[in-house]
Design a protein around this motif. Sequence first.
Motif, PDB file in Angstrom:
ATOM      1  N   MET A  63     -50.597 -10.647  76.110  1.00  0.00           N
ATOM      2  CA  MET A  63     -50.945  -9.230  76.681  1.00  0.00           C
ATOM      3  C   MET A  63     -52.158  -8.588  76.117  1.00  0.00           C
ATOM      4  O   MET A  63     -52.800  -7.586  76.907  1.00  0.00           O
ATOM      5  N   LYS A  64     -52.421  -8.738  74.978  1.00  0.00           N
ATOM      6  CA  LYS A  64     -53.416  -8.069  74.349  1.00  0.00           C
ATOM      7  C   LYS A  64     -54.954  -8.272  74.920  1.00  0.00           C
ATOM      8  O   LYS A  64     -55.945  -7.597  74.775  1.00  0.00           O
ATOM      9  N   VAL A  65     -54.982  -9.500  75.264  1.00  0.00           N
ATOM     10  CA  VAL A  65     -56.306 -10.055  75.813  1.00  0.00           C
ATOM     11  C   VAL A  65     -56.679  -9.159  76.979  1.00  0.00           C
ATOM     12  O   VAL A  65     -55.628  -8.741  77.903  1.00  0.00           O
ATOM     13  N   MET A  66     -57.934  -8.770  77.278  1.00  0.00           N
ATOM     14  CA  MET A  66     -58.387  -8.115  78.371  1.00  0.00           C
ATOM     15  C   MET A  66     -57.772  -6.538  78.091  1.00  0.00           C
ATOM     16  O   MET A  66     -57.542  -5.691  79.112  1.00  0.00           O
TER      17      MET A  66
ATOM     18  N   ILE B  21     -53.352  -6.734  82.248  1.00  0.00           N
ATOM     19  CA  ILE B  21     -52.782  -7.933  82.790  1.00  0.00           C
ATOM     20  C   ILE B  21     -51.498  -7.471  83.333  1.00  0.00           C
ATOM     21  O   ILE B  21     -50.565  -6.590  82.763  1.00  0.00           O
ATOM     22  N   ASP B  22     -51.079  -8.214  84.590  1.00  0.00           N
ATOM     23  CA  ASP B  22     -49.820  -7.887  85.079  1.00  0.00           C
ATOM     24  C   ASP B  22     -48.761  -8.528  84.266  1.00  0.00           C
ATOM     25  O   ASP B  22     -48.701  -9.643  83.865  1.00  0.00           O
ATOM     26  N   PRO B  23     -47.702  -7.613  83.608  1.00  0.00           N
ATOM     27  CA  PRO B  23     -46.894  -7.791  82.632  1.00  0.00           C
ATOM     28  C   PRO B  23     -45.791  -8.968  83.308  1.00  0.00           C
ATOM     29  O   PRO B  23     -44.968  -9.562  82.651  1.00  0.00           O
ATOM     30  N   ASN B  24     -45.822  -8.885  84.628  1.00  0.00           N
ATOM     31  CA  ASN B  24     -44.655  -9.844  85.332  1.00  0.00           C
ATOM     32  C   ASN B  24     -45.004 -11.467  85.070  1.00  0.00           C
ATOM     33  O   ASN B  24     -44.079 -12.251  85.391  1.00  0.00           O
ATOM     34  N   PHE B  25     -46.121 -11.826  84.571  1.00  0.00           N
ATOM     35  CA  PHE B  25     -46.649 -13.108  84.462  1.00  0.00           C
ATOM     36  C   PHE B  25     -45.466 -13.885  83.510  1.00  0.00           C
ATOM     37  O   PHE B  25     -45.338 -14.894  83.377  1.00  0.00           O
ATOM     38  N   LYS B  26     -45.034 -13.069  82.416  1.00  0.00           N
ATOM     39  CA  LYS B  26     -43.904 -13.442  81.643  1.00  0.00           C
ATOM     40  C   LYS B  26     -42.774 -14.131  82.270  1.00  0.00           C
ATOM     41  O   LYS B  26     -42.249 -15.143  81.830  1.00  0.00           O
ATOM     42  N   PHE B  27     -42.446 -13.599  83.477  1.00  0.00           N
ATOM     43  CA  PHE B  27     -41.392 -14.175  84.002  1.00  0.00           C
ATOM     44  C   PHE B  27     -41.486 -14.980  85.408  1.00  0.00           C
ATOM     45  O   PHE B  27     -40.469 -15.605  85.820  1.00  0.00           O
ATOM     46  N   LEU B  28     -42.801 -15.278  85.524  1.00  0.00           N
ATOM     47  CA  LEU B  28     -43.058 -16.021  86.721  1.00  0.00           C
ATOM     48  C   LEU B  28     -43.645 -17.593  86.249  1.00  0.00           C
ATOM     49  O   LEU B  28     -44.340 -17.574  85.290  1.00  0.00           O
ATOM     50  N   SER B  29     -43.283 -18.478  87.196  1.00  0.00           N
ATOM     51  CA  SER B  29     -43.697 -20.087  86.975  1.00  0.00           C
ATOM     52  C   SER B  29     -45.365 -20.101  87.344  1.00  0.00           C
ATOM     53  O   SER B  29     -46.010 -19.163  88.021  1.00  0.00           O
ATOM     54  N   ASN B  30     -45.939 -21.059  86.830  1.00  0.00           N
ATOM     55  CA  ASN B  30     -47.241 -21.171  86.996  1.00  0.00           C
ATOM     56  C   ASN B  30     -47.672 -21.407  88.611  1.00  0.00           C
ATOM     57  O   ASN B  30     -48.463 -20.725  89.208  1.00  0.00           O
ATOM     58  N   SER B  31     -46.657 -22.092  89.227  1.00  0.00           N
ATOM     59  CA  SER B  31     -47.036 -22.254  90.620  1.00  0.00           C
ATOM     60  C   SER B  31     -46.818 -20.978  91.423  1.00  0.00           C
ATOM     61  O   SER B  31     -47.638 -20.532  92.454  1.00  0.00           O
ATOM     62  N   LYS B  32     -45.878 -19.819  90.952  1.00  0.00           N
ATOM     63  CA  LYS B  32     -45.708 -18.562  91.591  1.00  0.00           C
ATOM     64  C   LYS B  32     -47.010 -17.995  91.428  1.00  0.00           C
ATOM     65  O   LYS B  32     -47.493 -17.184  92.178  1.00  0.00           O
ATOM     66  N   ILE B  33     -47.736 -18.002  90.235  1.00  0.00           N
ATOM     67  CA  ILE B  33     -48.753 -17.153  89.908  1.00  0.00           C
ATOM     68  C   ILE B  33     -49.883 -17.421  90.621  1.00  0.00           C
ATOM     69  O   ILE B  33     -50.836 -16.787  91.172  1.00  0.00           O
ATOM     70  N   LEU B  34     -49.998 -19.027  90.815  1.00  0.00           N
ATOM     71  CA  LEU B  34     -50.912 -19.551  91.469  1.00  0.00           C
ATOM     72  C   LEU B  34     -51.163 -18.965  92.768  1.00  0.00           C
ATOM     73  O   LEU B  34     -52.115 -18.960  93.612  1.00  0.00           O
TER      74      LEU B  34
END
Length: 572
Positions: free
Chosen positions: A284-287, A291-304
């Motif tokens: 999360m510290k990058v950038m 960063i959308d914090p929800n990426f922690k809970f989403l699969s790679n396919s959902k994020i794409l």
Amino acid sequence: MSSTKLLNPFQLKHFNKSVLKQLSTPDLLEKLNYVKKTQSGLFHYLPLSVRIIDKLSAVIHSKLQNELGAIHLELGSLSSKKLWDTTNRWQKQGNELFKLKDGKGNDFCLIATCEEDITNLMGNYINSYKDMPFIVYQLNKKYRDEKRPRGGLLRGREFLMMDAYSFATTEKESADIFTRTNKVYDSIFQTLKVPYVKAWADNGDMGGDLSKEFHFVDKSGEDTLFECSNCHNTTTQEKTESLPQQEGHEFGNVEVKYGLSKDHNTLICYYFPEGRQLNLNLAMKVMDHDIDPNFKFLSNSKILDIFQKANEDIMFANIIRVMDCRINSRSNFPDFPFKTYLKNNFGQIDGISIVDAVAGERCVECGEGTLTSSKSIEVGHTFMLGTKYSKPMDLKFMDKDNKATDNYVQMGCYGIGVTRIIGSLAEMLRDPRGLNWPVAIAPYLVSICGAEDNASLTSQIREKLNQSPSLKDNIYQSFEGNMSLGTRINVSHALGIPIAVIVGPKSWPNVEIEVRRKPTTLEDPSWKQIHKQKGEAYDWKVIEPSNTQQLEKHIVSQQYAQTVIELLLRDM
């Protein structure tokens, strides 16, 4: 004290010393009638544990009020959804909140944490800079809908907690309170005479920039701490940033986790060695946290999928590759998910650590030391919150120029898990004989053990000990009538009572004192000096244990038993 089944952990026919070793700590607490489990993560607290809770609570009250000047209050147990919506935490914390509706259909939750309620309350009393700084605290039950309650009192759905909140005019003022409160926490934990560790921690969803955790180090713990061999900086796993002994040394397979910028226009590709755990806080510290914090809970396919929907033409979209410092250009990277893209739209960040640290790696703080790890149990946490809650809830104050524009109150919050400490100490300090409480919170300091036909002698020694203000009301003599003397002694030890006074007609007027010392007790206790001076006058003999299976014993005239017991307790 009257003998009741509620206060007695065993009847003779139920007591089996060898069984104690086989019980888990939660089962042991229940077997000894400290608690009664009603459902997963829910307990009734019986008289013995209530005494421990009262003693620990008294320590906390005393330290906070006398050393910190904190003001005691109690908030209600029900909190309105409207308050949580103000800070956008109703949905965010939704999975762990017990939610309910009143008869009119209004939404409430059982209190899990009180930032919204305390901020709303203080809006009635903070008007000017002259009203601050100050600290308020409460000590009451909290509720969390743990999906997997475990560890007995360590992770329950209902628990007793102290939470304090500070209010200040400036960041410096708030930082001063943070420092002072951490010192008071030291004082609280030092009273228990049990080793503890302070570690810098990540603020997580609480917000703010600075936080510290207080831990008991024990192999049963779920948390991991790292300490540097050189600078001795101690951090939690979430906070620890480490460096490999040699950068770019991983030539094997690489894993990828995708993330998104807050506007979903930039795809972030986190690359790290296969088999290592991505550290979400470091990621999360990058950038700069854009960063959308929800990426922690989403699969790679959902994020794409989200990224493709947010960008009309993927070819022109922005992509940033984040390379963990352990991998190199010759590592085996996974295929990139898009076939058409412009290389000019790629950015890359190298040379940073984005995975959980492991023991043996280098410390980032000093760059020289090696990290060692230990398992631990978190029992306290302090935060500087900044304006995380005061801003959305519009808690402002008038400054010296009678202006309130953007003068948001600086807040801090501070928690101690009361029942969690009790569960932790039960786990850490138990031994083959049973529990082993610190003197400061032991339900009783002394038990008097004598055969049933020695009632007159036990009564005499009890009267003698009751003359001591520190021992009065701390003497346990509630054993079942059909217990043998040996069983009474074993029960006393199993309960974790520090001192057992054994009374018998053969040794009278001397009594035997058995001592339940914790593994952390001082190696050179001060009672030894007194024994050298007064041993003969007190008719005081000491039998040191020759192995770990034996207890330290003191044989002393009943006339001086009170004095010797007080000396022994002072060092425990």
